[in-house]
Write a protein that holds these residues in place. Structure first.
Motif, short mmCIF file in Angstrom:
data_model
loop_
_atom_site.label_atom_id
_atom_site.label_comp_id
_atom_site.label_asym_id
_atom_site.label_seq_id
_atom_site.Cartn_x
_atom_site.Cartn_y
_atom_site.Cartn_z
N UNK A 115 1.65 38.43 20.57
CA UNK A 115 2.69 37.50 20.12
C UNK A 115 2.84 37.52 18.60
N UNK A 116 1.73 37.62 17.89
CA UNK A 116 1.82 37.71 16.43
C UNK A 116 2.64 38.93 16.04
N UNK A 117 2.34 40.06 16.63
CA UNK A 117 3.06 41.29 16.33
C UNK A 117 4.54 41.14 16.67
N UNK A 154 0.89 39.90 11.35
CA UNK A 154 -0.17 40.88 11.56
C UNK A 154 -1.43 40.12 11.96
N UNK A 155 -2.40 40.82 12.54
CA UNK A 155 -3.62 40.15 12.97
C UNK A 155 -4.35 39.47 11.82
N UNK A 156 -4.28 40.05 10.65
CA UNK A 156 -4.96 39.47 9.50
C UNK A 156 -4.44 38.07 9.18
N UNK A 157 -3.28 37.73 9.72
CA UNK A 157 -2.75 36.38 9.53
C UNK A 157 -3.74 35.34 10.04
N UNK A 158 -4.41 35.64 11.15
CA UNK A 158 -5.37 34.68 11.68
C UNK A 158 -6.83 35.11 11.52
N UNK A 159 -7.07 36.39 11.22
CA UNK A 159 -8.46 36.83 11.10
C UNK A 159 -9.02 36.61 9.70
N UNK A 160 -8.19 36.48 8.71
CA UNK A 160 -8.67 36.20 7.36
C UNK A 160 -8.71 34.69 7.15
N UNK A 161 -9.88 34.13 6.90
CA UNK A 161 -10.03 32.68 6.81
C UNK A 161 -9.15 32.03 5.75
N UNK A 177 1.59 25.05 10.23
CA UNK A 177 2.03 24.25 11.39
C UNK A 177 3.46 24.64 11.79
N UNK A 178 4.30 24.92 10.82
CA UNK A 178 5.68 25.34 11.11
C UNK A 178 5.68 26.66 11.88
N UNK A 179 4.84 27.61 11.46
CA UNK A 179 4.75 28.89 12.15
C UNK A 179 4.20 28.72 13.57
N UNK A 180 3.24 27.81 13.73
CA UNK A 180 2.71 27.54 15.07
C UNK A 180 3.78 26.95 15.98
N UNK A 181 4.57 26.03 15.45
CA UNK A 181 5.66 25.45 16.24
C UNK A 181 6.70 26.50 16.62
N UNK A 202 5.23 28.65 19.38
CA UNK A 202 5.21 27.90 20.64
C UNK A 202 6.60 27.80 21.25
N UNK A 203 7.61 27.62 20.40
CA UNK A 203 8.98 27.52 20.90
C UNK A 203 9.48 28.86 21.43
N UNK A 204 9.11 29.93 20.74
CA UNK A 204 9.58 31.26 21.14
C UNK A 204 8.79 31.82 22.31
N UNK A 205 7.52 31.44 22.41
CA UNK A 205 6.64 31.97 23.46
C UNK A 205 5.74 30.84 23.95
N UNK A 206 6.13 30.18 25.03
CA UNK A 206 5.35 29.04 25.52
C UNK A 206 3.88 29.36 25.80
N UNK A 207 3.55 30.61 26.07
CA UNK A 207 2.15 30.96 26.32
C UNK A 207 1.29 30.80 25.06
N UNK A 208 1.92 30.78 23.89
CA UNK A 208 1.15 30.61 22.65
C UNK A 208 0.40 29.28 22.66
N UNK A 209 1.07 28.19 23.03
CA UNK A 209 0.43 26.87 23.00
C UNK A 209 -0.81 26.82 23.89
#
Length: 105
Positions: free
Chosen positions: A29-31, A36-43, A49-53, A56-63
């Motif tokens: 989903x990130x791709x 990129x994966x480093x978006x969540x793998x780099x602390x 929160x806006x990106x998470x929303x 979630x809106x674009x892909x309900x499985x994300x939530x």
């Protein structure tokens, strides 16, 4: 031996499978949504929160996957309030996708 001790390894295996499946879905989903994966793998990075929303809106499985990652302590929010993988999440991501997927694991 108590029944809950017998069932514990099966539950743990199910949680691990579920977490690995969610990490795989999260990577896809990130791709698909320009990350990129480093978006969540780099602390120090993470998803706002806006990106998470938006995810979630674009892909309900994300939530659902986000909930599994947080509940299993494979993901959390960093000091800047961004969603990132914990050491556990980075280790699993590294195990699944290799060193390039989680440089800091």
């Amino acid at each position: 031996m108590p029944a809950e001790l017998i069932k514990a390894p099966a539950r743990l295996a199910h949680v691990q499978r579920s977490l690995r499946q969610c990490l795989s879905i999260a990577a896809e989903l990130l791709y698909d949504h320009g990350h990129v994966l480093e978006t969540i793998t780099l602390p120090q990075r993470g998803l706002t929160r806006r990106e998470l929303l938006a995810l979630s809106a674009a892909a309900p499985s994300w939530a659902t996957c986000q909930e599994v990652m947080e509940t299993s302590e494979a993901a959390t929010f960093n000091e800047h309030g961004r969603f990132v993988l914990t050491h556990l999440g980075r280790e699993l991501m590294f195990d699944m996708f290799g060193q390039g997927a989680a440089d800091c694991a």
